[in-house]
Write a protein that holds these residues in place. Structure first.
Motif, PDB file in Angstrom:
ATOM      1  N   ALA A  42      29.323 -37.858  -9.013  1.00 31.35           N
ATOM      2  CA  ALA A  42      29.682 -38.089  -7.613  1.00 31.35           C
ATOM      3  C   ALA A  42      30.970 -37.373  -7.224  1.00 31.35           C
ATOM      4  CB  ALA A  42      29.826 -39.593  -7.361  1.00 31.35           C
ATOM      5  N   ASP A  43      31.837 -37.119  -8.202  1.00 28.90           N
ATOM      6  CA  ASP A  43      33.157 -36.534  -7.923  1.00 28.90           C
ATOM      7  C   ASP A  43      33.145 -35.015  -7.884  1.00 28.90           C
ATOM      8  OD1 ASP A  43      34.185 -39.078  -7.968  1.00 28.90           O
ATOM      9  OD2 ASP A  43      35.000 -38.938 -10.004  1.00 28.90           O
ATOM     10  N   ARG A  44      32.023 -34.393  -8.237  1.00 24.74           N
ATOM     11  CA  ARG A  44      32.041 -32.936  -8.407  1.00 24.74           C
ATOM     12  C   ARG A  44      32.119 -32.230  -7.066  1.00 24.74           C
ATOM     13  NH1 ARG A  44      28.310 -32.629 -13.653  1.00 24.74           N
ATOM     14  NH2 ARG A  44      29.484 -34.213 -14.813  1.00 24.74           N
ATOM     15  N   ARG A  84      32.192 -38.365 -13.508  1.00 22.18           N
ATOM     16  CA  ARG A  84      31.252 -38.876 -12.506  1.00 22.18           C
ATOM     17  C   ARG A  84      30.674 -37.703 -11.722  1.00 22.18           C
ATOM     18  NH1 ARG A  84      35.584 -43.330 -10.748  1.00 22.18           N
ATOM     19  NH2 ARG A  84      36.092 -41.722  -9.220  1.00 22.18           N
ATOM     20  N   ARG A 112      31.969 -29.341  -3.949  1.00 24.75           N
ATOM     21  CA  ARG A 112      30.946 -28.486  -3.342  1.00 24.75           C
ATOM     22  C   ARG A 112      31.672 -27.312  -2.704  1.00 24.75           C
ATOM     23  NH1 ARG A 112      28.041 -33.023  -0.056  1.00 24.75           N
ATOM     24  NH2 ARG A 112      29.679 -34.357  -0.916  1.00 24.75           N
ATOM     25  N   LYS A 113      31.923 -26.287  -3.528  1.00 26.70           N
ATOM     26  CA  LYS A 113      32.733 -25.135  -3.113  1.00 26.70           C
ATOM     27  C   LYS A 113      32.011 -23.825  -3.387  1.00 26.70           C
ATOM     28  CE  LYS A 113      37.087 -27.544  -3.433  1.00 26.70           C
ATOM     29  NZ  LYS A 113      38.397 -27.620  -4.072  1.00 26.70           N
ATOM     30  N   LYS A 115      39.296 -42.522  -6.197  1.00 25.11           N
ATOM     31  CA  LYS A 115      40.256 -41.974  -7.159  1.00 25.11           C
ATOM     32  C   LYS A 115      41.625 -42.159  -6.517  1.00 25.11           C
ATOM     33  CE  LYS A 115      38.058 -38.538 -10.097  1.00 25.11           C
ATOM     34  NZ  LYS A 115      38.278 -39.189 -11.386  1.00 25.11           N
ATOM     35  N   THR A 123      33.284 -36.537  -1.404  1.00 23.01           N
ATOM     36  CA  THR A 123      32.520 -36.817  -2.629  1.00 23.01           C
ATOM     37  C   THR A 123      31.461 -37.889  -2.363  1.00 23.01           C
ATOM     38  OG1 THR A 123      33.931 -38.552  -3.589  1.00 23.01           O
ATOM     39  CG2 THR A 123      34.586 -36.250  -4.007  1.00 23.01           C
ATOM     40  N   MET A 164      42.084 -35.114  -7.253  1.00 18.66           N
ATOM     41  CA  MET A 164      41.704 -34.089  -8.224  1.00 18.66           C
ATOM     42  C   MET A 164      42.046 -32.685  -7.714  1.00 18.66           C
ATOM     43  SD  MET A 164      38.041 -35.105  -9.906  1.00 18.66           S
ATOM     44  CE  MET A 164      37.115 -34.737  -8.423  1.00 18.66           C
ATOM     45  N   GLU A 165      42.222 -32.565  -6.402  1.00 20.26           N
ATOM     46  CA  GLU A 165      42.470 -31.254  -5.800  1.00 20.26           C
ATOM     47  C   GLU A 165      43.932 -30.855  -5.876  1.00 20.26           C
ATOM     48  OE1 GLU A 165      40.110 -29.103  -4.409  1.00 20.26           O
ATOM     49  OE2 GLU A 165      38.788 -30.502  -5.450  1.00 20.26           O
ATOM     50  N   TYR A 175      41.731 -34.534   1.118  1.00 17.85           N
ATOM     51  CA  TYR A 175      40.434 -34.604   0.425  1.00 17.85           C
ATOM     52  C   TYR A 175      40.049 -36.073   0.296  1.00 17.85           C
ATOM     53  CZ  TYR A 175      36.905 -32.668  -2.791  1.00 17.85           C
ATOM     54  OH  TYR A 175      35.734 -32.249  -3.397  1.00 17.85           O
TER      55      TYR A 175
END
Ligand SMILES: [Zn+2]
Lengths: 180, 437
Positions: free
Chosen positions: B259-261, B257, B263-264, A81, A133, A85-86, A75
């Protein structure tokens, strides 16, 4: 008449130094007293470390946009980061392309005090090919009616780096200029 | 978990600036109203109340740390247990749920949730700066930190994905301002038209000044109790109580943020199917995943399968007209993408009020009967509790008693939801309230 109503002297925070106020003989009048409002200044310089995100800012100073990529699941992050986060694994630094597309945008006509003098300004979230992202940035040199989702943008860098995310900003990048 | 009841509540009138009172004095007004509505005098209340939870968002607005204890001592509640809750715009909703937890867990029988904000202590543009500090100060704030700008980017994407229009957003503003016209607690008393909303000064495209809530000073308080707590209050007041039961709570989160979200895929509610959202990348920038998760969890606890049909009204966090539309969808009042049409057709409007609009489905499921944040104001720490109080009065059928007029009283509502939301959808809470038979 309407103009007369709108005419006024703007309010400011400057005041007069006062060392005393009138005081009633009868204490029962005190609850009707208007509130005393004073100015209380507050100013501080923080010692803010970018910590593990520091290379991003070093990258901007050297005209590179750095993102990160998960060593385990792949990812990829346009805003860095250092942990994924995944899947929770560590990420490595990667260099991002300097062209992207507007994922979404706005034009700010007002703002926080710090940025008021810069209004109107455009905010965009940039999407990069193959990166999962986005990156928040400014879009410079175009007005509200010239911006649309999907438009191509390319990065520009400040010559004198301030080590702020605004060291990079974007400009419209029509197809013909892209190859140059 | 033990059953939790909402017993009473109070709200100070929200205004631009309450220079006549400190924050302690404002909370005292709301607290005293809460007791007065029960005819419960302070001495008896002190015997019964086990503790409290304090709600306020920003230490910056007052340059005062530990404001919570200063309220606790002013109310005369020392040395009882208390703690402060903070979670941006959702602070009040979180506070309500912390008080719920204190009761549900068996830790307390009677708990007071109180909240406030004094936003008038700095100028508006400095206030916007403080609020924008609730965005990543390394990556987001320095680019032009401004919450209206962030929400504007979210709704621009919503418009792109779903065809939502600025006129649909303006209709939310018309609805909430018009409702608030009959709410004496509301900060704003205007009845704008769609045209007025669009002609108001542009703040961040497409959001005008009338698409955005204002800064406020205000306080609110709520009393929650267990069955044992209800018995104690009945004994102390010698009165029959008009009870509302909290039948479900839920919370969700999303990345600070935007920006970090991811897309699923859409997180589905029971009445939806994956086929509804074949090409939608979720939540992206257009929707609030935290709001969806909070709703889903609260609905599961309350046994709600189709919220659009099973809720009688919703008080939701409309800091922006756009986020109200996005929240209809998160809460499953309509499908993702249908929020604009939902308001255009009239579903979330109050029945029986003339809005000057053609609304074929007017009043199907009223949203923000009180006028919401757009018109009541948004003194952050008080906001989520204000929603709880207005929802309580709605379910009790006591709107006339508290508002002095009956216009906003729905006919015999059985079940409502309150929804509290923080910074671009980072923390969201949903609580389900039901009239006790
Ligand atoms: Zn990973």
């Amino acid at each position: 008449m309407a103009d007369k109503e709108k005419a006024n002297i703007p309010e400011t925070d400057e005041g007069t130094i006062v060392f005393n106020v009138p005081f009633p003989d009868d204490l029962s009048g005190l609850k009707k007293m208007t509130p005393i409002i004073i100015k209380q200044p507050y100013q501080i310089d923080y010692i803010h470390s970018y910590g593990q995100d520091s290379p991003f800012f070093a990258g901007l100073a050297n005209k590179k946009i750095l993102g990160t990529k998960c060593t385990r699941c792949g990812y990829s992050y346009a805003t860095p980061k250092l942990h994924c986060m995944e899947c929770g694994s560590e990420c490595d630094w990667i260099e991002l392309p300097q062209q992207g597309r507007v994922h979404t945008w706005t034009t700010c006509y007002f703002g926080s005090e710090e940025f008021l003098k810069e209004t109107p300004f455009n905010l965009i979230l940039v999407e990069f090919e193959g990166i999962d992202t986005l990156l928040l940035s400014r879009l410079v040199g175009v007005s509200q009616d010239e911006i649309s989702i999907g438009m191509k943008v390319s990065a520009k860098f400040k010559r004198n780096s301030k080590f702020k995310p605004t060291d990079v900003y974007f400009v419209s990048s029509p197809d013909k200029e892209e190859k140059a | 978990m033990r059953p939790v009841y909402m017993i009473s509540g109070g709200v100070s009138k929200f205004t631009k600036a309450r220079h006549d009172k400190t924050f302690q004095g404002m909370v005292k007004e709301a607290f005293d109203y809460t007791l007065k509505d029960l005819d419960l005098e302070f001495g008896k209340a002190f015997e019964i109340i086990d503790g409290s939870v304090a709600s306020y968002f920003s230490d910056h607005f007052q340059r005062q740390l530990m404001s919570g204890i200063m309220v606790q001592d002013y109310l005369g509640l020392c040395p009882k247990p208390s703690h402060r809750v903070e979670g941006g715009g959702a602070t009040g909703g979180l506070c309500f749920q912390e008080a719920w937890k204190s009761i549900a867990s068996g830790n307390m029988d009677v708990c007071i949730a109180y909240g406030f904000e004094t936003m008038s202590h700095v100028n508006t543009w400095k206030g916007n700066e403080f609020i924008a500090l609730a965005s990543d100060v390394s990556f987001d704030y320095p680019v032009g930190g401004f919450y209206t700008g962030y929400y504007a980017m979210m709704v621009i994407r919503h418009m792109y994905e779903f065809g939502t229009t600025v006129e649909q957003m303006a209709k939310v503003s018309v609805k909430n301002h018009t409702n608030a016209f009959y709410n004496p607690y509301a900060q704003k008393k205007i009845r704008p038209t769609v045209e007025d909303v669009r002609k108001a000064p542009m703040v961040a495209y497409p959001l005008t000044r009338l698409d955005i809530c204002v800064m406020s000073d205000g306080a609110a308080a709520v009393m929650l109790a267990s069955e044992e707590g209800v018995r104690k209050i009945k004994k102390a007041t010698k009165k029959k109580l008009n009870l509302v039961k909290v039948t479900g709570i839920g919370r969700g989160t999303d990345a600070m943020r935007m920006a970090d979200r991811p897309r699923k895929n859409v997180i589905l509610l029971p009445h939806e199917s994956a086929d509804d959202y074949k090409n939608l990348k979720y939540p992206g920038i257009h929707s609030f995943r935290a709001g969806r998760v909070a709703s889903k969890l609260a609905y599961e606890k309350a046994g709600i399968l189709n919220p659009g049909k099973e809720l009688d009204f919703v008080e939701l966090h409309d800091a922006y007209s756009s986020s109200e539309i996005q929240t209809y969808e998160d809460m499953g009042l309509c499908k993702y993408g249908e929020g604009g049409k939902f308001v255009e057709e009239g579903y979330p409007f109050m029945p029986g009020i003339d809005y000057g609009l053609t609304l074929p489905k007017q009043g199907k499921i009223p949203v923000n009967p009180s006028g919401g944040l757009l018109a009541c104001g948004h003194p952050v720490g008080a906001t989520g509790l204000m929603q709880a109080v207005f929802a309580l009065w709605q379910l009790q059928g006591t709107i006339k008693k508290h508002f002095g007029n009956n216009t906003l009283q729905l006919k015999d509502p059985k079940r409502g939801a309150i929804h509290s939301h923080a910074g671009t959808g980072t923390y969201v809470t949903v609580s389900i309230l039901e009239k006790e038979k």
